[in-house]
Scaffold this motif. Structure first.
Motif, PDB file in Angstrom:
ATOM      1  N   UNK A 208       0.812  -1.219   0.000  1.00 53.91           N
ATOM      2  CA  UNK A 208       0.000   0.000   0.000  1.00 53.91           C
ATOM      3  C   UNK A 208       0.844   1.267   0.000  1.00 53.91           C
ATOM      4  N   UNK A 209       1.991   1.254   0.714  1.00 55.99           N
ATOM      5  CA  UNK A 209       2.782   2.474   0.787  1.00 55.99           C
ATOM      6  C   UNK A 209       3.436   2.798  -0.555  1.00 55.99           C
ATOM      7  N   UNK A 210       3.701   1.794  -1.396  1.00 49.28           N
ATOM      8  CA  UNK A 210       4.199   2.055  -2.736  1.00 49.28           C
ATOM      9  C   UNK A 210       3.059   2.404  -3.686  1.00 49.28           C
ATOM     10  N   UNK A 211       1.875   1.817  -3.447  1.00 45.51           N
ATOM     11  CA  UNK A 211       0.719   2.127  -4.285  1.00 45.51           C
ATOM     12  C   UNK A 211       0.333   3.592  -4.143  1.00 45.51           C
ATOM     13  N   UNK A 212       0.510   4.158  -2.965  1.00 50.15           N
ATOM     14  CA  UNK A 212       0.219   5.584  -2.762  1.00 50.15           C
ATOM     15  C   UNK A 212       1.103   6.437  -3.660  1.00 50.15           C
ATOM     16  N   UNK A 213       2.378   6.069  -3.771  1.00 46.62           N
ATOM     17  CA  UNK A 213       3.304   6.821  -4.608  1.00 46.62           C
ATOM     18  C   UNK A 213       2.893   6.723  -6.075  1.00 46.62           C
ATOM     19  N   UNK A 214       2.476   5.517  -6.511  1.00 41.79           N
ATOM     20  CA  UNK A 214       2.003   5.350  -7.889  1.00 41.79           C
ATOM     21  C   UNK A 214       0.792   6.247  -8.137  1.00 41.79           C
ATOM     22  N   UNK A 215      -0.140   6.290  -7.174  1.00 45.46           N
ATOM     23  CA  UNK A 215      -1.305   7.151  -7.300  1.00 45.46           C
ATOM     24  C   UNK A 215      -0.934   8.620  -7.402  1.00 45.46           C
ATOM     25  N   UNK A 216       0.057   9.045  -6.618  1.00 46.09           N
ATOM     26  CA  UNK A 216       0.498  10.432  -6.672  1.00 46.09           C
ATOM     27  C   UNK A 216       1.106  10.758  -8.036  1.00 46.09           C
ATOM     28  N   UNK A 217       1.884   9.817  -8.586  1.00 46.90           N
ATOM     29  CA  UNK A 217       2.463  10.037  -9.910  1.00 46.90           C
ATOM     30  C   UNK A 217       1.371  10.128 -10.974  1.00 46.90           C
ATOM     31  N   UNK A 218       0.369   9.247 -10.863  1.00 44.90           N
ATOM     32  CA  UNK A 218      -0.732   9.284 -11.831  1.00 44.90           C
ATOM     33  C   UNK A 218      -1.490  10.600 -11.759  1.00 44.90           C
ATOM     34  N   UNK A 219      -1.766  11.077 -10.542  1.00 42.41           N
ATOM     35  CA  UNK A 219      -2.435  12.366 -10.392  1.00 42.41           C
ATOM     36  C   UNK A 219      -1.587  13.505 -10.913  1.00 42.41           C
ATOM     37  N   UNK A 220      -0.258  13.449 -10.669  1.00 44.61           N
ATOM     38  CA  UNK A 220       0.628  14.488 -11.167  1.00 44.61           C
ATOM     39  C   UNK A 220       0.678  14.525 -12.682  1.00 44.61           C
ATOM     40  N   UNK A 221       0.709  13.351 -13.313  1.00 45.96           N
ATOM     41  CA  UNK A 221       0.723  13.295 -14.769  1.00 45.96           C
ATOM     42  C   UNK A 221      -0.579  13.865 -15.358  1.00 45.96           C
ATOM     43  N   UNK A 222      -1.696  13.558 -14.692  1.00 49.68           N
ATOM     44  CA  UNK A 222      -2.968  14.105 -15.160  1.00 49.68           C
ATOM     45  C   UNK A 222      -2.982  15.624 -15.042  1.00 49.68           C
ATOM     46  N   UNK A 223      -2.427  16.137 -13.934  1.00 53.54           N
ATOM     47  CA  UNK A 223      -2.389  17.596 -13.753  1.00 53.54           C
ATOM     48  C   UNK A 223      -1.516  18.247 -14.820  1.00 53.54           C
ATOM     49  N   UNK A 224      -0.383  17.616 -15.173  1.00 56.07           N
ATOM     50  CA  UNK A 224       0.478  18.157 -16.223  1.00 56.07           C
ATOM     51  C   UNK A 224      -0.226  18.131 -17.571  1.00 56.07           C
ATOM     52  N   UNK A 225      -0.974  17.076 -17.804  1.00 57.69           N
ATOM     53  CA  UNK A 225      -1.690  16.965 -19.084  1.00 57.69           C
ATOM     54  C   UNK A 225      -2.746  18.048 -19.225  1.00 57.69           C
ATOM     55  N   UNK A 226      -3.360  18.430 -18.099  1.00 61.66           N
ATOM     56  CA  UNK A 226      -4.416  19.440 -18.132  1.00 61.66           C
ATOM     57  C   UNK A 226      -3.848  20.868 -18.140  1.00 61.66           C
ATOM     58  N   UNK A 227      -2.577  20.984 -17.784  1.00 65.19           N
ATOM     59  CA  UNK A 227      -1.979  22.328 -17.685  1.00 65.19           C
ATOM     60  C   UNK A 227      -1.810  22.976 -19.061  1.00 65.19           C
TER      61      UNK A 227
END
Length: 227
Positions: A208-227
């Motif tokens: 779970x502690x690594x899955x959180x990091x994957x989720x953060x990366x996915x959210x960050x990539x989505x934010x960059x795509x929308x920028x």
């Protein structure tokens, strides 16, 4: 006077985090003492580590007799997400820099980050850092004091109340849910959805502690795509 009032406002706003921290910290104090740590050592863990769920993992690894390098590595991995929290947090501040990052970093937790993401923008620019320092100090003190209560005073009380002892386990998830509703105001829904989907999918293959990091990366990539 402005700095003082902003600092006190941050302390006041930390009350919502403290409501979730104190019961869980009491539970940690009980767990640590029952695992064989002295009350003072249990409090020292909260004073120095201050990492919520990682502290429970730390105690379980100590009880299991895990090697110290393994314990250190696991706890560091569990808290690796803070590497992403820090730069993101600094982007919330629009006012002048007057407080060193060395004083702002140690109190950064999941809950403080979530509260800051929603709350910093509502503070006057020149008061943002003082407000944040008050927020993190109030949260930190509530965790340490809750640990002390659990380690020194609450063992007999909770031992006589099994219902109360079981209830403690639901407090932290409830706090996370409330903070999720709060952070929704400042994060676009597609970013939150990408982070959630990424984390859930990663949990099928990773801790779970690594899955959180994957989720953060996915959210960050989505934010960059929308920028």
């Amino acid at each position: 006077m402005i700095i003082g009032s902003a600092y006190r406002r941050g302390l006041r706003d930390s009350a919502s985090i403290a409501l979730g921290y104190v019961p869980v910290a009491i539970s940690f104090g009980l767990t640590a003492v029952h695992a064989g740590l002295s009350p003072w050592l249990a409090v020292m863990v909260s004073l120095i580590v201050y990492a919520g769920a990682s502290q429970f993992i730390l105690i379980s690894l100590l009880v299991a007799g895990a090697a110290y390098p393994s314990i250190l590595g696991i706890v560091l991995l569990m808290n690796l997400r803070h590497v992403f929290y820090g730069p993101t947090l600094m982007g919330f501040f629009t006012g002048p820099r007057t407080v060193s990052s060395l004083f702002m970093a140690p109190g950064l937790t999941d809950e403080v980050f979530a509260a800051s993401a929603a709350g910093v923008a509502r503070q006057p620019a020149q008061e943002q850092e003082s407000w944040y320092c008050g927020l993190q100090l109030g949260s930190y003190l509530s965790w340490v004091l809750g640990t002390a209560v659990g380690a020194f005073f609450a063992s007999d009380l909770l031992g006589q109340s099994p219902v109360l002892e079981k209830t403690l386990g639901f407090v932290l998830p409830a706090l996370f849910f409330a903070l999720l509703l709060e952070i929704r105001r400042s994060a676009p829904l597609p970013v939150l959805a990408a982070a959630a989907v990424g984390a859930v999918l990663a949990m099928a293959f990773l801790p779970s502690y690594l899955a959180i990091i994957v989720g953060m990366l996915a959210g960050g990539l989505m934010a960059l795509r929308r920028a």
